[in-house]
Design a protein around this motif. Structure first.
Motif, PDB file in Angstrom:
ATOM      1  N   GLN A  41       0.834  -1.207   0.000  1.00  0.00           N
ATOM      2  CA  GLN A  41       0.000   0.000   0.000  1.00  0.00           C
ATOM      3  C   GLN A  41       0.871   1.260   0.000  1.00  0.00           C
ATOM      4  O   GLN A  41       0.578   2.224  -0.713  1.00  0.00           O
ATOM      5  CB  GLN A  41      -0.906   0.009   1.234  1.00  0.00           C
ATOM      6  CG  GLN A  41      -1.925  -1.096   1.284  1.00  0.00           C
ATOM      7  CD  GLN A  41      -3.232  -0.717   0.612  1.00  0.00           C
ATOM      8  OE1 GLN A  41      -3.295   0.229  -0.172  1.00  0.00           O
ATOM      9  NE2 GLN A  41      -4.275  -1.453   0.913  1.00  0.00           N
ATOM     10  N   ILE A  42       1.920   1.262   0.807  1.00  0.00           N
ATOM     11  CA  ILE A  42       2.800   2.433   0.859  1.00  0.00           C
ATOM     12  C   ILE A  42       3.461   2.668  -0.492  1.00  0.00           C
ATOM     13  O   ILE A  42       3.563   3.808  -0.971  1.00  0.00           O
ATOM     14  CB  ILE A  42       3.844   2.255   1.976  1.00  0.00           C
ATOM     15  CG1 ILE A  42       3.161   2.352   3.348  1.00  0.00           C
ATOM     16  CG2 ILE A  42       4.957   3.297   1.861  1.00  0.00           C
ATOM     17  CD1 ILE A  42       4.058   2.037   4.524  1.00  0.00           C
ATOM     18  N   GLU A  43       3.901   1.585  -1.122  1.00  0.00           N
ATOM     19  CA  GLU A  43       4.520   1.718  -2.445  1.00  0.00           C
ATOM     20  C   GLU A  43       3.519   2.253  -3.462  1.00  0.00           C
ATOM     21  O   GLU A  43       3.831   3.133  -4.275  1.00  0.00           O
ATOM     22  CB  GLU A  43       5.074   0.377  -2.906  1.00  0.00           C
ATOM     23  CG  GLU A  43       5.777   0.437  -4.252  1.00  0.00           C
ATOM     24  CD  GLU A  43       6.352  -0.900  -4.679  1.00  0.00           C
ATOM     25  OE1 GLU A  43       7.020  -0.946  -5.728  1.00  0.00           O
ATOM     26  OE2 GLU A  43       6.128  -1.895  -3.961  1.00  0.00           O
ATOM     27  N   ARG A  61       1.415   9.995  -1.714  1.00  0.00           N
ATOM     28  CA  ARG A  61       0.211  10.820  -1.898  1.00  0.00           C
ATOM     29  C   ARG A  61      -0.597  10.942  -0.611  1.00  0.00           C
ATOM     30  O   ARG A  61      -1.324  11.917  -0.420  1.00  0.00           O
ATOM     31  CB  ARG A  61      -0.671  10.239  -3.009  1.00  0.00           C
ATOM     32  CG  ARG A  61      -0.043  10.301  -4.386  1.00  0.00           C
ATOM     33  CD  ARG A  61      -1.034   9.940  -5.476  1.00  0.00           C
ATOM     34  NE  ARG A  61      -1.589   8.613  -5.307  1.00  0.00           N
ATOM     35  CZ  ARG A  61      -1.026   7.497  -5.768  1.00  0.00           C
ATOM     36  NH1 ARG A  61       0.135   7.559  -6.406  1.00  0.00           N
ATOM     37  NH2 ARG A  61      -1.602   6.316  -5.599  1.00  0.00           N
ATOM     38  N   LEU A  62      -0.506   9.935   0.250  1.00  0.00           N
ATOM     39  CA  LEU A  62      -1.184   9.941   1.541  1.00  0.00           C
ATOM     40  C   LEU A  62      -0.211   9.489   2.621  1.00  0.00           C
ATOM     41  O   LEU A  62       0.645   8.633   2.376  1.00  0.00           O
ATOM     42  CB  LEU A  62      -2.386   8.979   1.537  1.00  0.00           C
ATOM     43  CG  LEU A  62      -3.575   9.310   0.645  1.00  0.00           C
ATOM     44  CD1 LEU A  62      -4.547   8.127   0.634  1.00  0.00           C
ATOM     45  CD2 LEU A  62      -4.299  10.559   1.130  1.00  0.00           C
ATOM     46  N   MET A  63      -0.345  10.049   3.816  1.00  0.00           N
ATOM     47  CA  MET A  63       0.357   9.490   4.955  1.00  0.00           C
ATOM     48  C   MET A  63      -0.249   8.125   5.270  1.00  0.00           C
ATOM     49  O   MET A  63      -1.430   7.887   5.003  1.00  0.00           O
ATOM     50  CB  MET A  63       0.229  10.404   6.168  1.00  0.00           C
ATOM     51  CG  MET A  63       0.912  11.741   6.012  1.00  0.00           C
ATOM     52  SD  MET A  63       0.959  12.663   7.565  1.00  0.00           S
ATOM     53  CE  MET A  63      -0.789  12.927   7.875  1.00  0.00           C
ATOM     54  N   VAL A  64       0.549   7.259   5.864  1.00  0.00           N
ATOM     55  CA  VAL A  64       0.077   5.916   6.200  1.00  0.00           C
ATOM     56  C   VAL A  64       0.489   5.586   7.636  1.00  0.00           C
ATOM     57  O   VAL A  64       1.670   5.663   7.984  1.00  0.00           O
ATOM     58  CB  VAL A  64       0.655   4.850   5.249  1.00  0.00           C
ATOM     59  CG1 VAL A  64       0.171   3.455   5.663  1.00  0.00           C
ATOM     60  CG2 VAL A  64       0.264   5.148   3.810  1.00  0.00           C
ATOM     61  N   GLY A  65      -0.493   5.244   8.447  1.00  0.00           N
ATOM     62  CA  GLY A  65      -0.237   4.774   9.801  1.00  0.00           C
ATOM     63  C   GLY A  65      -0.482   3.285   9.887  1.00  0.00           C
ATOM     64  O   GLY A  65      -1.340   2.744   9.178  1.00  0.00           O
ATOM     65  N   ALA A  66       0.272   2.608  10.746  1.00  0.00           N
ATOM     66  CA  ALA A  66       0.157   1.160  10.895  1.00  0.00           C
ATOM     67  C   ALA A  66      -0.367   0.817  12.277  1.00  0.00           C
ATOM     68  O   ALA A  66       0.248   1.159  13.286  1.00  0.00           O
ATOM     69  CB  ALA A  66       1.517   0.498  10.679  1.00  0.00           C
ATOM     70  N   GLY A  67      -1.517   0.150  12.333  1.00  0.00           N
ATOM     71  CA  GLY A  67      -2.144  -0.186  13.606  1.00  0.00           C
ATOM     72  C   GLY A  67      -2.309  -1.675  13.806  1.00  0.00           C
ATOM     73  O   GLY A  67      -1.819  -2.491  13.032  1.00  0.00           O
ATOM     74  N   GLU A  86       9.314  -1.933   9.258  1.00  0.00           N
ATOM     75  CA  GLU A  86      10.221  -2.067   8.118  1.00  0.00           C
ATOM     76  C   GLU A  86       9.652  -1.434   6.852  1.00  0.00           C
ATOM     77  O   GLU A  86      10.396  -1.028   5.961  1.00  0.00           O
ATOM     78  CB  GLU A  86      10.530  -3.543   7.861  1.00  0.00           C
ATOM     79  CG  GLU A  86      11.507  -4.142   8.859  1.00  0.00           C
ATOM     80  CD  GLU A  86      11.864  -5.572   8.527  1.00  0.00           C
ATOM     81  OE1 GLU A  86      11.394  -6.076   7.482  1.00  0.00           O
ATOM     82  OE2 GLU A  86      12.619  -6.179   9.311  1.00  0.00           O
ATOM     83  N   ALA A  87       8.324  -1.335   6.776  1.00  0.00           N
ATOM     84  CA  ALA A  87       7.686  -0.710   5.612  1.00  0.00           C
ATOM     85  C   ALA A  87       7.757   0.813   5.663  1.00  0.00           C
ATOM     86  O   ALA A  87       7.361   1.478   4.712  1.00  0.00           O
ATOM     87  CB  ALA A  87       6.231  -1.159   5.513  1.00  0.00           C
ATOM     88  N   GLN A  88       8.239   1.348   6.773  1.00  0.00           N
ATOM     89  CA  GLN A  88       8.395   2.795   6.958  1.00  0.00           C
ATOM     90  C   GLN A  88       7.068   3.560   6.831  1.00  0.00           C
ATOM     91  O   GLN A  88       6.937   4.497   6.026  1.00  0.00           O
ATOM     92  CB  GLN A  88       9.424   3.370   5.980  1.00  0.00           C
ATOM     93  CG  GLN A  88      10.848   2.950   6.293  1.00  0.00           C
ATOM     94  CD  GLN A  88      11.327   3.465   7.661  1.00  0.00           C
ATOM     95  OE1 GLN A  88      11.365   4.666   7.901  1.00  0.00           O
ATOM     96  NE2 GLN A  88      11.663   2.538   8.545  1.00  0.00           N
TER      97      GLN A  88
END
Length: 220
Positions: A100-102, A107-113, A126-128
């Motif tokens: 998804q990040i790639e 274009r969008l910030m991405v948070g991981a929950g 690791e996906a930053q």
């Protein structure tokens, strides 16, 4: 508060009410945004269908962005893109998060929950993503923050520079317990929106006053 005067300590993230009438939810969030410094607003899916989630996002986005508050949509990149939100909060696998990040390509910030263990935190980190989130939406049903999340935050803050957000409890004092782990952000929902700590504006003001007075400074 201007960007040049951001607090040098743990800041508040709001999780919008997960249920209820859209108009009532908007009124609560609007009140909360009047209470003082808020770093970002996460809009959870909760019990809403796609149309309701988008409608709520469309109503909240201008209110939040007018205050300099970033808006994150839970688990729906399409809605986030349609309403021009700032980002998405994803609970997914490490492989899917990286994909998804790639795909989003900044274009969008991405948070991981959805993180429960150190291994999960490291795999997702690791996906930053832009942050990792310790806690699960809707589980702020006790006065204190969950001890597991506090321990994860303390470990993470000592080891990793990537920002972390920690879910607090129903008591405003839980925000300070999170700050003492050196977490970058404390996320509150019930403590602000359930009415036990006054109006949402009063609750946000109280959280900020507590953090201003007692939270450790990042430069210390």
């Amino acid at each position: 508060m201007s960007k040049t005067a951001l607090p040098d300590r743990c800041r508040l993230v709001l999780i919008a009410p997960p249920e209820g009438d859209i108009g009532a939810c908007v009124a609560k969030v609007e009140s909360a945004l009047e209470g003082g410094d808020v770093a970002s607003l996460i809009i959870p899916v909760g019990g809403r269908d796609e149309a309701s989630l988008q409608k709520l996002g469309e109503a909240l986005l201008p209110l939040a962005q007018a205050k300099g508050v970033a808006v994150m949509i839970e688990n729906d990149t399409r809605i986030a893109g349609r309403i021009k939100a700032d980002g998405v909060h994803l609970e997914t696998s490490a492989a899917d998060l990286a994909e998804q990040i790639e795909h989003l390509d900044g274009r969008l910030m991405v948070g991981a929950g959805g993180i429960k263990t150190r291994d999960e935190a490291l795999d997702l980190g690791e996906a930053q993503p832009d942050y990792v989130f310790f806690g699960r939406f809707g589980y702020d049903n006790k006065p204190e923050a969950h001890s597991r999340n506090l321990k994860l935050a303390e470990w993470w803050s000592e080891m990793i520079s990537l920002p972390c957000v920690v879910l607090g409890g129903t008591d405003i004092a839980s925000a300070l317990a999170v700050a003492e782990t050196r977490a970058d952000f404390v996320a509150l929902s019930a403590a602000v929106f359930d009415g036990a700590n006054g109006t949402p504006a009063q609750a946000v003001a109280a959280v900020n006053a507590l953090l201003d007075q007692s939270a450790p400074r990042f430069t210390e």
